[in-house]
Motif scaffolding. Structure first.
Motif, PDB file in Angstrom:
ATOM      1  N   GLN A 112       9.306  15.143  40.276  1.00 18.25           N
ATOM      2  CA  GLN A 112       9.547  14.967  38.846  1.00 18.25           C
ATOM      3  C   GLN A 112       8.812  16.033  38.044  1.00 18.25           C
ATOM      4  N   PHE A 113       7.568  16.287  38.395  1.00 19.79           N
ATOM      5  CA  PHE A 113       6.786  17.218  37.594  1.00 19.79           C
ATOM      6  C   PHE A 113       7.120  18.667  37.908  1.00 19.79           C
ATOM      7  N   GLU A 116       9.798  19.101  35.616  1.00 16.24           N
ATOM      8  CA  GLU A 116       9.316  19.142  34.233  1.00 16.24           C
ATOM      9  C   GLU A 116       8.779  20.533  33.883  1.00 16.24           C
ATOM     10  N   GLU A 119      11.684  22.691  33.221  1.00 15.26           N
ATOM     11  CA  GLU A 119      12.225  22.425  31.894  1.00 15.26           C
ATOM     12  C   GLU A 119      11.429  23.150  30.817  1.00 15.26           C
ATOM     13  N   PHE A 158       7.238  11.677  30.182  1.00 13.80           N
ATOM     14  CA  PHE A 158       7.444  13.131  30.200  1.00 13.80           C
ATOM     15  C   PHE A 158       6.284  13.769  29.436  1.00 13.80           C
ATOM     16  N   ALA A 161       6.625  18.348  29.298  1.00 11.74           N
ATOM     17  CA  ALA A 161       7.770  19.089  28.769  1.00 11.74           C
ATOM     18  C   ALA A 161       8.103  18.709  27.327  1.00 11.74           C
TER      19      ALA A 161
END
Length: 205
Positions: A112-113, A116, A119, A158, A161
Motif C-alpha cells: 500500500q505504501f 502511495e 502516487e 492515506f 499522499a
C-alpha cells in the motif's frame, strides 16, 4: 514491521527546531508537555515515537505565523516549485523509509505504501504542470500577501499522499500551510513534512 528508530522512541517536538530561531520555532513554546505514545499495532503496541500535544494558543500562533509570512507568495513560480522538486527527489530516494514509517503507523502492508509513494510522484507532476499551464494562460495570480493559509487535514489511511497533494498545491499557488495529521498516523505525515523542510520550504510557510 520494524522499529526503524532504534532503541529510544523519537520525540517529535525535538525535531521541530531550536526555539527562538524563527516565528515558527517560537510557536513550539506552546506545546503543553503532554506526550502521547505512537505505537505499532502489528508489534503489540510497541512505542516508536512520542507526540507532544499543542495548546489552543499554540494553534493560534501557528496561524499568525503563516498569515503574516510575506515573502513566499512574491517568489516567482519556478522558485516556489524548486524546493518541492527537491523534496520529491528525496521522497523517491527515501521510498523504503517512508514505507517503513507507514507500516509502523498502521500495520498495513508495504504494497500500500509503495503505491502511495508512487502516487506522490504523480501528484507532483500534475501540480507542477497545472501551475505552469495556468501561468502561461490568462488569469493566473498567486495568493495575495497576508492571505491564503490552507489547513491540510489528513486521513489516517492515506497519511502521506493525500497531505502531500494538499501541501504542494497550496505552496505552488503561493499559499502557506498548516498540516493537521490524523492522530493515528502522525508519524507518517511528519516524515513528509520533514522532507519538505529539508528541501528548502521555510518552516514559517
Amino acid at each position: 514491521c520494524e522499529n526503524v528508530l532504534g532503541e529510544e522512541p523519537e520525540n517529535i517536538r525535538s525535531r521541530i527546531g531550536d526555539p527562538k530561531k524563527s516565528p515558527a520555532d517560537q510557536a513550539s513554546e506552546y506545546f503543553d508537555d503532554n506526550y502521547e505514545d505512537s505505537t505499532c499495532p502489528a508489534r503489540n503496541a510497541q512505542v516508536f515515537a512520542k507526540v507532544e500535544r499543542i495548546s489552543v494558543e499554540g494553534v493560534r500562533r501557528m496561524y499568525e505565523v503563516a498569515r503574516d509570512e510575506k515573502e513566499w507568495a512574491q517568489k516567482p513560480l519556478e522558485e516556489r516549485i524548486s524546493p518541492i522538486t527537491q523534496a520529491i527527489l528525496a521522497i523517491q530516494k527515501n521510498r523504503g523509509n517512508l514505507i517503513k514509517a507507514g507500516m509502523l503507523d498502521t500495520a498495513f502492508s508495504g504494497d500500500q505504501f509503495d503505491g502511495e509513494v508512487s502516487e506522490m510522484v504523480e501528484m507532483y507532476y500534475a501540480a507542477v504542470l497545472g501551475a505552469r499551464t495556468f501561468r502561461d494562460g490568462e488569469g493566473y495570480e498567486p495568493c495575495p500577501k497576508g492571505d491564503g493559509v490552507t489547513v491540510v487535514s489528513c486521513p489516517w489511511n492515506f497519511p502521506m499522499a493525500i497531505p502531500w497533494n494538499g501541501i504542494i498545491n497550496a505552496l505552488i499557488a503561493g499559499g502557506r500551510v498548516i498540516v493537521k495529521p490524523a492522530p493515528e498516523t502522525e508519524y507518517s505525515t511528519y516524515q513528509v513534512v520533514k522532507l519538505l523542510w529539508a528541501a528548502g520550504v521555510p518552516k514559517d510557510v
